[in-house]
Design a protein around this motif. Structure first.
Motif, PDB file in Angstrom:
ATOM      1  N   LEU B  24       0.638  -1.262   0.117  1.00 47.92           N
ATOM      2  CA  LEU B  24      -0.165  -0.197  -0.529  1.00 47.92           C
ATOM      3  C   LEU B  24       1.145   1.225   0.092  1.00 47.92           C
ATOM      4  O   LEU B  24       0.860   2.297   0.395  1.00 47.92           O
ATOM      5  CB  LEU B  24      -0.602   0.401   1.253  1.00 47.92           C
ATOM      6  CG  LEU B  24      -2.145  -0.912   1.009  1.00 47.92           C
ATOM      7  CD1 LEU B  24      -2.402  -1.129   2.605  1.00 47.92           C
ATOM      8  CD2 LEU B  24      -3.196  -0.572  -0.344  1.00 47.92           C
ATOM      9  N   ARG B  33      -5.758  10.317   0.002  1.00 46.57           N
ATOM     10  CA  ARG B  33      -6.725   9.786   1.392  1.00 46.57           C
ATOM     11  C   ARG B  33      -7.422   8.407   1.608  1.00 46.57           C
ATOM     12  O   ARG B  33      -7.254   7.696   2.552  1.00 46.57           O
ATOM     13  CB  ARG B  33      -7.866  10.727   1.178  1.00 46.57           C
ATOM     14  CG  ARG B  33      -9.150  11.062   2.796  1.00 46.57           C
ATOM     15  CD  ARG B  33      -9.600  12.386   2.230  1.00 46.57           C
ATOM     16  NE  ARG B  33     -11.094  11.793   2.556  1.00 46.57           N
ATOM     17  CZ  ARG B  33     -10.471  12.573   4.345  1.00 46.57           C
ATOM     18  NH1 ARG B  33      -9.932  13.418   4.510  1.00 46.57           N
ATOM     19  NH2 ARG B  33     -11.803  12.399   5.494  1.00 46.57           N
ATOM     20  N   LEU B  34      -7.592   7.758   0.373  1.00 45.97           N
ATOM     21  CA  LEU B  34      -8.244   6.718   0.293  1.00 45.97           C
ATOM     22  C   LEU B  34      -6.864   5.278   0.955  1.00 45.97           C
ATOM     23  O   LEU B  34      -7.542   4.395   1.721  1.00 45.97           O
ATOM     24  CB  LEU B  34      -8.484   5.547  -1.090  1.00 45.97           C
ATOM     25  CG  LEU B  34      -9.105   4.418  -1.184  1.00 45.97           C
ATOM     26  CD1 LEU B  34     -10.273   4.580  -0.813  1.00 45.97           C
ATOM     27  CD2 LEU B  34      -9.677   4.490  -2.612  1.00 45.97           C
ATOM     28  N   VAL B  35      -6.167   5.157   0.224  1.00 46.84           N
ATOM     29  CA  VAL B  35      -5.011   4.902   0.359  1.00 46.84           C
ATOM     30  C   VAL B  35      -4.415   5.165   2.324  1.00 46.84           C
ATOM     31  O   VAL B  35      -4.479   3.896   2.512  1.00 46.84           O
ATOM     32  CB  VAL B  35      -3.835   5.047  -0.228  1.00 46.84           C
ATOM     33  CG1 VAL B  35      -2.408   3.748  -0.518  1.00 46.84           C
ATOM     34  CG2 VAL B  35      -3.873   4.637  -1.542  1.00 46.84           C
ATOM     35  N   MET B  38      -6.886   3.173   4.154  1.00 43.38           N
ATOM     36  CA  MET B  38      -6.409   1.832   3.975  1.00 43.38           C
ATOM     37  C   MET B  38      -5.454   1.190   5.195  1.00 43.38           C
ATOM     38  O   MET B  38      -5.040   0.590   5.870  1.00 43.38           O
ATOM     39  CB  MET B  38      -6.111   1.081   3.041  1.00 43.38           C
ATOM     40  CG  MET B  38      -7.215   1.509   0.810  1.00 43.38           C
ATOM     41  SD  MET B  38      -7.034   1.288   0.215  1.00 43.38           S
ATOM     42  CE  MET B  38      -6.638  -0.808  -0.025  1.00 43.38           C
ATOM     43  N   TYR B  81     -11.800  -4.862   6.522  1.00 41.77           N
ATOM     44  CA  TYR B  81     -12.647  -4.391   5.348  1.00 41.77           C
ATOM     45  C   TYR B  81     -13.637  -4.432   6.761  1.00 41.77           C
ATOM     46  O   TYR B  81     -14.931  -3.993   6.647  1.00 41.77           O
ATOM     47  CB  TYR B  81     -12.560  -5.051   4.233  1.00 41.77           C
ATOM     48  CG  TYR B  81     -13.620  -6.021   4.051  1.00 41.77           C
ATOM     49  CD1 TYR B  81     -15.030  -5.441   4.396  1.00 41.77           C
ATOM     50  CD2 TYR B  81     -13.656  -7.485   3.464  1.00 41.77           C
ATOM     51  CE1 TYR B  81     -16.276  -5.392   3.567  1.00 41.77           C
ATOM     52  CE2 TYR B  81     -14.824  -8.013   3.213  1.00 41.77           C
ATOM     53  CZ  TYR B  81     -16.084  -6.872   3.085  1.00 41.77           C
ATOM     54  OH  TYR B  81     -17.082  -8.084   2.986  1.00 41.77           O
ATOM     55  N   THR B 111     -15.150   7.778   2.591  1.00 39.46           N
ATOM     56  CA  THR B 111     -14.008   7.160   2.407  1.00 39.46           C
ATOM     57  C   THR B 111     -14.305   5.627   3.444  1.00 39.46           C
ATOM     58  O   THR B 111     -13.454   4.801   2.786  1.00 39.46           O
ATOM     59  CB  THR B 111     -13.031   7.599   3.252  1.00 39.46           C
ATOM     60  OG1 THR B 111     -12.925   9.169   2.985  1.00 39.46           O
ATOM     61  CG2 THR B 111     -11.778   8.031   2.993  1.00 39.46           C
ATOM     62  N   LEU B 114     -15.414   3.341   0.729  1.00 42.84           N
ATOM     63  CA  LEU B 114     -14.220   3.346  -0.184  1.00 42.84           C
ATOM     64  C   LEU B 114     -13.247   1.980   0.260  1.00 42.84           C
ATOM     65  O   LEU B 114     -12.537   1.263  -0.045  1.00 42.84           O
ATOM     66  CB  LEU B 114     -14.198   4.543  -0.702  1.00 42.84           C
ATOM     67  CG  LEU B 114     -15.303   4.698  -1.687  1.00 42.84           C
ATOM     68  CD1 LEU B 114     -14.607   6.270  -2.123  1.00 42.84           C
ATOM     69  CD2 LEU B 114     -15.270   3.651  -3.240  1.00 42.84           C
ATOM     70  N   ASP B 117     -13.528  -1.723   0.798  1.00 40.46           N
ATOM     71  CA  ASP B 117     -14.120  -1.838  -0.618  1.00 40.46           C
ATOM     72  C   ASP B 117     -12.955  -2.369  -1.435  1.00 40.46           C
ATOM     73  O   ASP B 117     -12.508  -3.623  -1.879  1.00 40.46           O
ATOM     74  CB  ASP B 117     -14.856  -1.481  -1.860  1.00 40.46           C
ATOM     75  CG  ASP B 117     -16.475  -0.657  -1.346  1.00 40.46           C
ATOM     76  OD1 ASP B 117     -16.839  -1.918  -0.161  1.00 40.46           O
ATOM     77  OD2 ASP B 117     -16.960   0.041  -1.522  1.00 40.46           O
ATOM     78  N   CYS B 118     -11.804  -1.344  -1.125  1.00 35.06           N
ATOM     79  CA  CYS B 118     -10.553  -1.525  -1.898  1.00 35.06           C
ATOM     80  C   CYS B 118      -9.701  -2.411  -1.040  1.00 35.06           C
ATOM     81  O   CYS B 118      -8.897  -3.399  -1.977  1.00 35.06           O
ATOM     82  CB  CYS B 118      -9.661  -0.223  -1.657  1.00 35.06           C
ATOM     83  SG  CYS B 118     -10.156   1.057  -2.670  1.00 35.06           S
ATOM     84  N   HIS B 120     -10.980  -4.893   0.462  1.00 33.94           N
ATOM     85  CA  HIS B 120     -11.316  -6.622  -0.379  1.00 33.94           C
ATOM     86  C   HIS B 120     -10.959  -7.543  -1.246  1.00 33.94           C
ATOM     87  O   HIS B 120     -10.371  -8.183  -1.725  1.00 33.94           O
ATOM     88  CB  HIS B 120     -13.104  -5.577  -0.119  1.00 33.94           C
ATOM     89  CG  HIS B 120     -13.698  -7.137  -0.250  1.00 33.94           C
ATOM     90  ND1 HIS B 120     -15.142  -6.875   0.006  1.00 33.94           N
ATOM     91  CD2 HIS B 120     -13.212  -8.647  -0.570  1.00 33.94           C
ATOM     92  CE1 HIS B 120     -15.729  -8.413  -0.221  1.00 33.94           C
ATOM     93  NE2 HIS B 120     -14.837  -9.676  -0.827  1.00 33.94           N
TER      94      HIS B 120
END
Lengths: 296, 296
Positions: B24, B33-35, B38, B81, B111, B114, B117-118, B120
């Motif tokens: 990642l 922001r998404l990563v 995660m 997740y 966020t 998502l 989901d990511c 996953h």
């Protein structure tokens, strides 16, 4: 729509519905509500553009139709899960989808989150059940292609950029990148998976990838045009949302006329990428054309 | 905790953190922001019980540790997740997780959806990158095991039953079924995936499956006991929620004393299932014991 393309759409729609129906028997316990929500989202809805792209590509290489339909069903399960989650109140907050209440409206938010998650898992479950007898690497490559195209380096990453774009002012380069991820990645994966099933080695997929990239962008420009000019009844969802939210799109950045010209140019270019396949690729060429001429 | 088990936990925790860190990298665009979300959910948090189960099982069969860690990372991505989505306001609405604000509190709801989901998608992406050189079927079987265990016939199906259980009064048989899906399926998949990596044919996995089934139930009984008797600071999340929500659990149905006796019995039984592996299975036996003696 040319008769041959219309027929191909109808056949794929019917095959995908049957496949989901078989993959999703309703259990006789309190998970019934969950599986009903998955069926509500997955069966009888959508154009099935991605499965048709996959099937039409795989036909170039004589792939068994049943395997292609099941792989198409996996891609469509990913597409369906993403629509369920995108429609949630905390995301795009859309009450209508495919002309009926979206999943969180027809069921509830928690069921919608879980139904999306379960369609996500189902996609990969389906791919491992595929009959790809001759080559065990095919299943793994299909899983890799779909997982990559749907995660943070693909569809869901594009959705994140879309959310952030409402706060920042994206330029054409950023909008193009956003859309290549948000819609382009899964459309490209559909073509790629057709080629994987056809045992086309990566170095033999350049023309197909170029085709997929062009129709992915053309598809999104057409979507932006539909948001401005389309008919809500035909679209089966709320339109005029981009303007309401003050979002930059291909249309706001290029204007209606230039956007339409760009989409047409991309479709012609997409067709030329397939010229080496001759008449065999007619369905894919017609599909590219449909991408910009559709009214929903 | 026996020193050997403590050491094994620490080593797996460190290896899983490194693996997530490598999988990642934070991108240089608005997906950052998404990563980050995660990474916030996946790195430096949790006991890593599932990866340790997988690694310890795979060690019985001399599996390369790197492959086992990456497969464990995939299972943990699924677990992470599911916690993100379970904590959402429309689900269990939990503000704290692993002693820090849950993802939707530290970031925002969209966020969090998502990022879940990511993670996953990342789980399946990781499995297709595994070096299982000798046997191409292994990757596909790992994907199948994990997809099945996490979807509507596994973890997420159990979560749905859990939501419905707040409206209906489940009996012990229904609670057992719910928990076998909600927590048991992923714990069992961890053991199963260790055996898959070890090229153990399905018919040779009976003892391991019986072990996994027993510790899965013992784990959940211990969780229910912790909800009643535990320390919120050590747990790093809100407790006493079952009672607040009027939920049936192993403890409400059996009482504290009988629940504790049942958990102890299951752990002893789990250990006996591994007797044919002798001293080699000591880590798995110690892990079973830890499952009911842990304080968080």
């Amino acid at each position: 729509m040319p008769p041959r393309l219309g027929e191909a759409f109808e056949r794929v729609q019917s095959d995908i519905d049957s496949a989901f129906d078989a993959f999703l028997p309703v259990p006789d316990d309190s998970r019934a509500r969950l599986v009903e929500a998955m069926r509500y989202a997955a069966i009888g809805a959508g154009k099935r553009m991605r499965p048709l792209l996959l099937v039409a590509t795989s036909e170039l290489f004589g792939v068994n139709r049943n395997a292609a339909i099941n792989a198409g069903c996996a891609v469509e399960a990913i597409h369906a899960y993403s629509l369920i989650h995108d429609d949630l109140p905390c995301m795009d907050d859309d009450a209508m989808r495919h002309g009926k209440p979206s999943v969180h409206k027809a069921f509830d938010d928690a069921t919608a989150v879980l139904a999306g998650d379960c369609l996500h898992a189902l996609a990969f479950d389906i791919l491992t059940q595929l009959d790809t007898s001759a080559d065990p690497f095919v299943r793994s490559e299909l899983v890799a292609t779909l997982a990559r195209a749907s995660g943070h380096d693909g569809m869901a990453g594009g959705q994140m950029m879309d959310i952030v774009s409402q706060e920042e002012n994206y330029d054409l380069r950023q909008i193009t990148r956003l859309q290549q991820l948000k819609t382009g990645a899964l459309l490209a994966a559909s073509v790629e998976m057709g080629a994987v099933l056809g045992r086309v080695p990566p170095e033999g997929r350049a023309h197909l990838r170029a085709y997929a990239r062009d129709i992915g962008l053309a598809f999104q420009i057409a979507d932006d045009l539909l948001d401005v000019e389309g008919d809500e009844a035909k679209a089966g969802k709320a339109l005029r949302k981009d303007e309401e939210q003050g979002k930059q799109t291909f249309v706001t950045l290029m204007g209606v006329e230039q956007a339409r010209a760009q989409a047409t140019m991309l479709v012609e270019q997409a067709g030329r990428h397939l010229s080496s396949y001759g008449e065999d690729a007619r369905l894919l060429v017609e599909l590219a054309d449909f991408v910009v001429k559709r009214d929903h």
